[in-house]
Motif scaffolding. Structure first.
Motif, PDB file in Angstrom:
ATOM      1  N   UNK A  38     145.742  36.882  47.145  1.00 51.53           N
ATOM      2  CA  UNK A  38     144.294  36.869  46.957  1.00 51.53           C
ATOM      3  C   UNK A  38     143.568  37.351  48.216  1.00 51.53           C
ATOM      4  N   UNK A  39     144.120  37.000  49.386  1.00 50.03           N
ATOM      5  CA  UNK A  39     143.484  37.427  50.639  1.00 50.03           C
ATOM      6  C   UNK A  39     143.607  38.939  50.809  1.00 50.03           C
ATOM      7  N   UNK A  40     144.811  39.463  50.498  1.00 45.00           N
ATOM      8  CA  UNK A  40     144.992  40.914  50.605  1.00 45.00           C
ATOM      9  C   UNK A  40     144.064  41.642  49.635  1.00 45.00           C
ATOM     10  N   UNK A  41     143.930  41.120  48.426  1.00 43.35           N
ATOM     11  CA  UNK A  41     143.025  41.741  47.460  1.00 43.35           C
ATOM     12  C   UNK A  41     141.574  41.668  47.939  1.00 43.35           C
ATOM     13  N   UNK A  42     141.206  40.562  48.550  1.00 48.26           N
ATOM     14  CA  UNK A  42     139.845  40.439  49.072  1.00 48.26           C
ATOM     15  C   UNK A  42     139.569  41.454  50.173  1.00 48.26           C
ATOM     16  N   UNK A  43     140.536  41.627  51.073  1.00 49.58           N
ATOM     17  CA  UNK A  43     140.368  42.620  52.146  1.00 49.58           C
ATOM     18  C   UNK A  43     140.280  44.019  51.561  1.00 49.58           C
ATOM     19  N   UNK A  44     141.132  44.311  50.570  1.00 51.20           N
ATOM     20  CA  UNK A  44     141.118  45.635  49.952  1.00 51.20           C
ATOM     21  C   UNK A  44     139.789  45.895  49.234  1.00 51.20           C
ATOM     22  N   UNK A  45     139.282  44.880  48.534  1.00 52.23           N
ATOM     23  CA  UNK A  45     138.016  45.050  47.810  1.00 52.23           C
ATOM     24  C   UNK A  45     136.858  45.264  48.778  1.00 52.23           C
ATOM     25  N   UNK A  46     136.823  44.478  49.856  1.00 53.73           N
ATOM     26  CA  UNK A  46     135.757  44.649  50.850  1.00 53.73           C
ATOM     27  C   UNK A  46     135.840  46.024  51.509  1.00 53.73           C
ATOM     28  N   UNK A  47     137.061  46.476  51.783  1.00 51.13           N
ATOM     29  CA  UNK A  47     137.238  47.803  52.388  1.00 51.13           C
ATOM     30  C   UNK A  47     136.801  48.897  51.427  1.00 51.13           C
ATOM     31  N   UNK A  48     137.110  48.714  50.137  1.00 51.84           N
ATOM     32  CA  UNK A  48     136.712  49.709  49.145  1.00 51.84           C
ATOM     33  C   UNK A  48     135.193  49.820  49.062  1.00 51.84           C
ATOM     34  N   UNK A  49     134.499  48.693  49.079  1.00 54.47           N
ATOM     35  CA  UNK A  49     133.037  48.723  49.050  1.00 54.47           C
ATOM     36  C   UNK A  49     132.476  49.375  50.307  1.00 54.47           C
ATOM     37  N   UNK A  50     133.112  49.078  51.455  1.00 54.19           N
ATOM     38  CA  UNK A  50     132.646  49.672  52.708  1.00 54.19           C
ATOM     39  C   UNK A  50     132.859  51.183  52.718  1.00 54.19           C
ATOM     40  N   UNK A  51     133.990  51.626  52.194  1.00 51.96           N
ATOM     41  CA  UNK A  51     134.261  53.062  52.129  1.00 51.96           C
ATOM     42  C   UNK A  51     133.273  53.739  51.189  1.00 51.96           C
ATOM     43  N   UNK A  52     133.028  53.111  50.038  1.00 52.39           N
ATOM     44  CA  UNK A  52     132.049  53.677  49.117  1.00 52.39           C
ATOM     45  C   UNK A  52     130.672  53.798  49.748  1.00 52.39           C
ATOM     46  N   UNK A  53     130.252  52.740  50.478  1.00 54.05           N
ATOM     47  CA  UNK A  53     128.960  52.801  51.153  1.00 54.05           C
ATOM     48  C   UNK A  53     128.931  53.867  52.230  1.00 54.05           C
ATOM     49  N   UNK A  54     130.041  54.017  52.971  1.00 52.96           N
ATOM     50  CA  UNK A  54     130.098  55.040  54.006  1.00 52.96           C
ATOM     51  C   UNK A  54     130.028  56.443  53.439  1.00 52.96           C
ATOM     52  N   UNK A  55     130.708  56.667  52.316  1.00 51.52           N
ATOM     53  CA  UNK A  55     130.678  57.992  51.702  1.00 51.52           C
ATOM     54  C   UNK A  55     129.283  58.321  51.164  1.00 51.52           C
ATOM     55  N   UNK A  56     128.608  57.319  50.589  1.00 49.12           N
ATOM     56  CA  UNK A  56     127.237  57.556  50.132  1.00 49.12           C
ATOM     57  C   UNK A  56     126.319  57.892  51.301  1.00 49.12           C
ATOM     58  N   UNK A  57     126.508  57.176  52.404  1.00 44.64           N
ATOM     59  CA  UNK A  57     125.689  57.450  53.590  1.00 44.64           C
ATOM     60  C   UNK A  57     125.948  58.869  54.091  1.00 44.64           C
ATOM     61  N   UNK A  58     127.217  59.283  54.109  1.00 42.54           N
ATOM     62  CA  UNK A  58     127.545  60.640  54.560  1.00 42.54           C
ATOM     63  C   UNK A  58     126.943  61.687  53.612  1.00 42.54           C
ATOM     64  N   UNK A  59     126.965  61.395  52.319  1.00 41.51           N
ATOM     65  CA  UNK A  59     126.427  62.363  51.356  1.00 41.51           C
ATOM     66  C   UNK A  59     124.925  62.559  51.556  1.00 41.51           C
ATOM     67  N   UNK A  60     124.196  61.429  51.714  1.00 43.32           N
ATOM     68  CA  UNK A  60     122.760  61.542  51.946  1.00 43.32           C
ATOM     69  C   UNK A  60     122.465  62.184  53.296  1.00 43.32           C
ATOM     70  N   UNK A  61     123.280  61.873  54.301  1.00 47.66           N
ATOM     71  CA  UNK A  61     123.061  62.446  55.625  1.00 47.66           C
ATOM     72  C   UNK A  61     123.318  63.935  55.629  1.00 47.66           C
ATOM     73  N   UNK A  62     124.325  64.380  54.871  1.00 49.51           N
ATOM     74  CA  UNK A  62     124.654  65.804  54.853  1.00 49.51           C
ATOM     75  C   UNK A  62     123.562  66.635  54.192  1.00 49.51           C
TER      76      UNK A  62
END
Length: 758
Positions: A38-62
Motif C-alpha cells: 500500500x505504501x509503494x502504491x501511495x508513492x507511485x500514485x503521488x508521483x504520477x499526479x506530480x508528473x502529470x502536473x509537471x507536464x501540464x505546467x511544461x505544456x502551458x509554459x511552452x
C-alpha cells in the motif's frame, strides 16, 4: 550554456540504461524490503499526479512567448519525480507478484484430493519419475461441488512416460490429484522450491498417481496465434527432426538446442556440458536468435534494396522471432535476444544510430515490465552478464590483439583469435555467476567453448537450412539433416572429451562480497590495460588483490562449527557431530548423490572432514564410500577416538559424546531404556507409530533423560492422526521439536538450540 546542459542530460545516448537502473532498483526494494504494498502504491500514485502536473505546467509554459525560445524539455523536478514513479511502481509490482496469491486460488485446497480443470501452460517435460507441466487452473471439483479459480499449479504425473499423455501446451485437461504447498530449501544453500514457485507465479503443486488421472478434452485452449501458427510450427520442427535424424543422442541434442527440449538429453551429456562451462549451448539464447536473424536477413537481402523493403524485412523478421520465441517456450534469454535484435534492426531501417548497450537495457526493461521477477532468474542474470561482458570487453580486446594486414594465414588466425576472444569475454562475465549458483569454476571452459560453440553453430546452420529446404525438396533436406547430425556428434564428443579431463573443474563458491567486488573491479584494470596504461592497470590489480586478502582480517571470522547439525536428505537424514577437534558423520543417505549434499553442508557450516562415519540406516557400502579415517559399521559396537566416543547400546541406537556435548540417535520408542547410556544433551528420535504405549514410553524417557534438545522425526508410515498427536505432544514440552522438511536442527556449543529455516 545552462540550458544546453539540461538538454544534454535529457537526451543522453543511454536513456534505457538509466531507466533499467531504476526499474531493477525498484524490484529489489520491493522484494527485499518490509515496506507494505500500500505504501509503494501511495508513492507511485503521488508521483504520477506530480508528473502529470509537471507536464501540464511544461505544456502551458511552452505556449507562452516568454519561454517559447527555450523549447519543450522536461524540467529537472519532473524528470526526478518520473524516475521515482518508475521505482515505486516496479517495487509495488514486485511485492504483488512475489508475496500475494489470488484469493480464489488453490491454497484452501491444500491437503485435499480434488479434480482440476484448466489449460496446460507450459510444454510437458518428461523425466524418469514422470511428466511435469504447469497448469492454468480455471475450475476445481471438491466433494461434489465446483468452484471457479484463477491460479497456476505445478502438476506432476507419476510414471507417465513420453507419448503416454496426449497433451501439448495449450491443451484443455482435467487432472485428479492431491494438492500440496511448497516447502523451503531442505538445507541451507540448497534449492528452494517455495521461492522458485513464487518466481514462476505458481501457488501449489498437484500430484497425480498416474497417467489415467489426466484426461485431455481433445481441444486446444490456446489463442488463435498459438493454435494456427505456433503449434503447427512446433509440430513441423518435431516431425522434421524425426524424419531426417535417427533416434539417438544427436537428435536429443538438436531438440534441446533448437527448441529448448532439454529433457530429451541424457544426464551424462548434460553433466558434460555443465563441467565444461558450455551449458549455455543447451539454453535457447542469443546465439540461436543471432543465427536465425542472420539467415533471415540473407534470404531477404534483395528485398532490403528499397525503403519499404527494409521495413517489410523488419516486420517479417519480428514475426519470425515472435513465432520462434513462442515455440521455444519464451525463455527470458530468447525474449531478451529477440527484443534486442528488433531494436537494432529498427534503428538500422530508420537510418538512426543504435547503441548495443542501450538496446540490451531496453530489452531488459520490456522483459521486466511483463514479469519483474525475471530479474532473479539465473538464466536472465547469466544471459545479461555474458552479453554485457561481450559488449564491453570484446571490441577492445580485438583491437588490442587482432591487428590488420597479412595474408590468408593471418586472416585465419584473426578468425580463430576473434572466436576465442568472444568466448573469453562471455566466460569472464558468466563464470562468477556459475560459481555463485553451482559452486564450481571450470578451468577448461575457455578452451572447451571454442569447439563446442563452433560445431553447435554449424549444426544450427544446417538445421535452419534443412527446415527451409524440407518445404520444397525432401532429398536436399535429408543431406542437410545428415550434416547436422555429424556436427551434433562432434559437439557432443568435444564436450565429453573436455569433461573427462582431470582437474577441469574446481569447487568454489564465492561470498556475496567477493562476487560484488569482482563485478565492480573487473572493468577498471581492463580499461587501463586496453589503453596500454600498464602501470595503472597493474596498480588496480594489486589493490584488488589486497582487498581480497585483507577483507578476511577486516570481516569478522565465521563462528565455530555447531556441535550438532541435521542434514535433510528427502525421506532420509544424515547428522554431523563436532567435538571441536574432530567431526563425526552419522549415516550417508540412501544414494550416492546424498554424499555430495552432506559434504556441502559440512563445508558450509565449518565442520572438519569426518574422522569417522557411523552407520545407522544407510547400507554399509554407502558408509564406506565416504572418505574418512574410521568407519563404525552395522556390526560394530564401540569406537574410541581422541576426542569422541561412539557406542551402539542397541541395534538401532547410536550414542556419541565428547567433553562439550553428547548426542543420542534412536529409531523407535521401543529401543529407549531408562539407563545412563541412553541419556544425552541432544536426542533425535524416529517415531513410526504413536499410540498410547508409545506416548507412555516417550514421556517416561523424556522425564528420566531430560535432554536439552530433542528432535522428533515422524516415520514415513506414521498415520496422519498419529502425526498430529505427535506434533501436539512436542508443543507441550520445552526443548522438544517436531521435525520439518525445510528446517535444520543446529546445536551450537554453549548456546541455545536453533531450528534454522532454509
Amino acid at each position: 550554456m545552462k540550458k544546453k546542459n539540461i538538454r544534454n542530460i535529457a537526451l543522453a545516448p543511454y536513456p534505457a540504461v538509466r531507466l533499467l537502473g531504476f526499474v531493477a532498483g525498484g524490484i529489489l526494494a520491493g522484494a527485499f524490503s518490509s515496506v507494505a504494498v500500500e505504501i509503494w502504491f501511495g508513492i507511485a500514485l503521488a508521483s504520477l499526479l506530480a508528473v502529470g502536473g509537471g507536464l501540464l505546467y511544461e505544456w502551458f509554459s511552452s505556449r507562452s512567448a516568454r519561454l517559447r525560445s527555450v523549447g519543450w524539455f522536461p524540467l529537472p523536478v519532473t524528470t526526478i519525480v518520473s524516475l521515482v514513479l518508475v521505482f515505486s511502481a516496479f517495487a509495488a509490482y514486485a511485492v504483488l507478484r512475489f508475496n500475494y496469491v489470488p484469493q480464489n486460488g488453490l491454497l484452501p485446497f491444500v491437503g485435499k484430493s480434488v479434480v482440476l480443470s484448466g489449460r496446460v501452460e507450459s510444454r510437458p517435460v518428461v523425466s524418469s519419475s514422470g511428466t511435469r507441466f504447469l497448469m492454468e487452473v480455471r475450475e476445481v471439483f471438491d466433494d461434489g461441488q465446483s468452484a471457479l479459480l484463477c491460479d497456476c499449479a505445478a502438476v506432476h504425473v507419476r510414471g507417465a512416460g513420453r507419448g503416454e499423455l496426449q497433451i501439448r501446451r495449450g491443451s484443455l485437461v482435467r487432472v485428479k490429484g492431491s494438492v500440496s504447498g511448497f516447502s523451503g530449501a531442505s538445507n541451507r544453500g540448497e534449492f528452494n522450491p517455495h521461492r522458485t514457485a513464487r518466481l514462476k507465479g505458481v501457488s501449489a503443486s498437484v500430484f497425480a498417481a498416474g497417467g489415467w488421472q489426466v484426461q485431455s478434452e481433445k481441444e486446444s485452449g490456446a489463442g488463435w496465434f498459438d493454435r494456427c501458427i505456433v503449434e503447427p510450427v512446433a509440430l513441423y520442427l518435431e516431425d522434421s527432426l524425426r524424419r531426417f535424424v535417427p533416434d539417438g543422442p544427436e537428435r536429443a541434442f538438436m531438440a534441446g538446442v533448437l527448441a529448448g527440449q532439454r529433457d530429451q538429453l541424457s544426464a551424462e551429456h548434460e553433466q558434460a556440458f555443465r563441467r565444461t562451462g558450455t551449458a549455455h549451448i543447451l539454453a535457447v539464447s542469443g546465439l540461436h536468435v543471432g543465427l536465425l536473424v542472420l539467415v533471415v536477413n540473407l534470404l531477404l537481402q534483395r528485398l532490403k534494396a528499397a525503403a519499404w523493403g527494409r521495413w517489410a524485412a523488419v516486420v517479417l523478421t519480428g514475426f519470425i522471432l515472435l513465432v520462434y520465441t513462442s515455440v521455444t517456450g519464451g525463455a527470458p534469454s530468447v525474449r531478451r535476444a529477440s527484443i534486442m535484435a528488433m531494436v537494432m534492426l529498427t534503428g538500422a531501417a530508420s537510418g538512426r544510430q543504435s547503441f548495443s548497450l542501450n538496446a540490451l537495457a531496453l530489452a531488459d526493461v520490456i522483459i521486466l515490465f511483463f514479469d519483474p521477477l525475471d530479474l532473479f532468474s539465473p538464466g536472465f542474470q547469466m544471459s545479461n552478464a555474458a552479453v554485457l561482458s561481450i559488449l564491453l570487453f570484446n571490441p577492445h580486446l580485438n583491437q588490442l590483439l587482432n591487428r590488420g594486414g597479412g595474408g590468408a594465414g593471418r586472416r585465419i588466425w584473426r578468425f580463430v583469435n576473434s572466436s576465442l576472444l568472444l568466448t573469453f569475454s562471455a566466460t569472464l562475465g558468466v563464470a562468477p555467476l556459475i560459481a555463485w549458483y553451482f559452486g564450481t569454476v571450470s578451468l577448461i571452459a575457455f578452451v572447451a567453448n571454442f569447439p563446442v560453440v563452433l560445431f553447435s553453430s554449424l549444426m544450427l546452420y544446417a538445421l535452419f537450412a534443412m527446415l527451409s529446404l524440407n518445404l520444397v525438396s525432401a532429398a536436399a533436406a535429408g543431406v542437410l539433416g545428415a550434416a547436422a547430425q555429424f556436427f551434433a556428434a562432434l559437439a557432443l564428443a568435444s564436450a565429453s572429451f573436455f569433461s573427462s579431463l582431470p582437474f577441469g573443474v574446481v569447487e568454489f563458491r564465492p561470498a556475496a562480497f567477493e562476487l560484488l567486488l569482482f563485478f565492480f573491479l573487473l572493468p577498471v584494470p581492463l580499461f587501463f590495460l586496453v589503453r596500454k596504461r600498464w602501470k595503472e592497470g597493474a596498480g588496480v590489480l594489486l589493490v584488488a588483490a589486497n582487498i581480497f586478502v585483507w577483507q578476511g582480517f577486516v570481516v569478522p571470522p565465521a563462528a565455530v562449527s555447531p556441535a550438532f547439525l541435521s542434514v535433510n536428505l528427502g525421506r532420509n537424514h544424515s547428522f554431523l557431530f563436532s567435538s571441536g577437534f574432530e567431526s563425526i558423520q552419522v549415516d550417508a543417505g540412501r544414494k550416492p548423490s546424498d554424499r555430495e549434499r552432506v559434504r556441502q553442508q559440512e563445508a558450509g557450516f565449518g565442520f572438519f572432514s569426518p574422522s569417522a562415519v557411523v552407520q545407522l540406516y544407510s547400507p554399509d557400502s554407502l558408509v564406506l564410500g565416504v572418505s574418512s579415517g574410521h568407519y563404525f559399521l552395522q556390526a560394530d559396537s564401540l569406537l574410541v577416538l581422541p576426542s569422541v566416543v561412539i557406542a551402539r547400546p542397541a541395534r538401532r541406537v547410536v550414542k556419541l559424546w565428547s567433553r562439550r556435548q553428547s548426542v543420542l540417535v534412536a529409531s523407535g520408542t521401543g529401543e529407549l531404556r531408562l539407563s545412563e547410556l541412553f541419556r544425552a544433551d541432544t536426542a533425535v528420535l524416529w517415531i513410526y507409530s504413536f499410540g498410547q504405549k508409545q506416548q507412555r514410553e516417550l514421556a517416561s524417557w523424556l522425564e528420566y533423560s531430560r535432554p536439552e534438545h530433542c528432535l522428533l522425526v515422524p516415520g514415513g508410515f506414521l498415520k496422519r492422526a498419529d502425526r498430529e498427536i505427535l506434533r501436539r505432544f512436542s508443543l507441550k514440552r520445552p526443548g522438544v521439536e517436531f521435525h520439518s522438511k525445510d528446517r535444520q536442527m543446529v546445536v551450537w556449543p554453549d548456546e541455545p538450540l536453533s531450528f534454522r529455516g532454509s
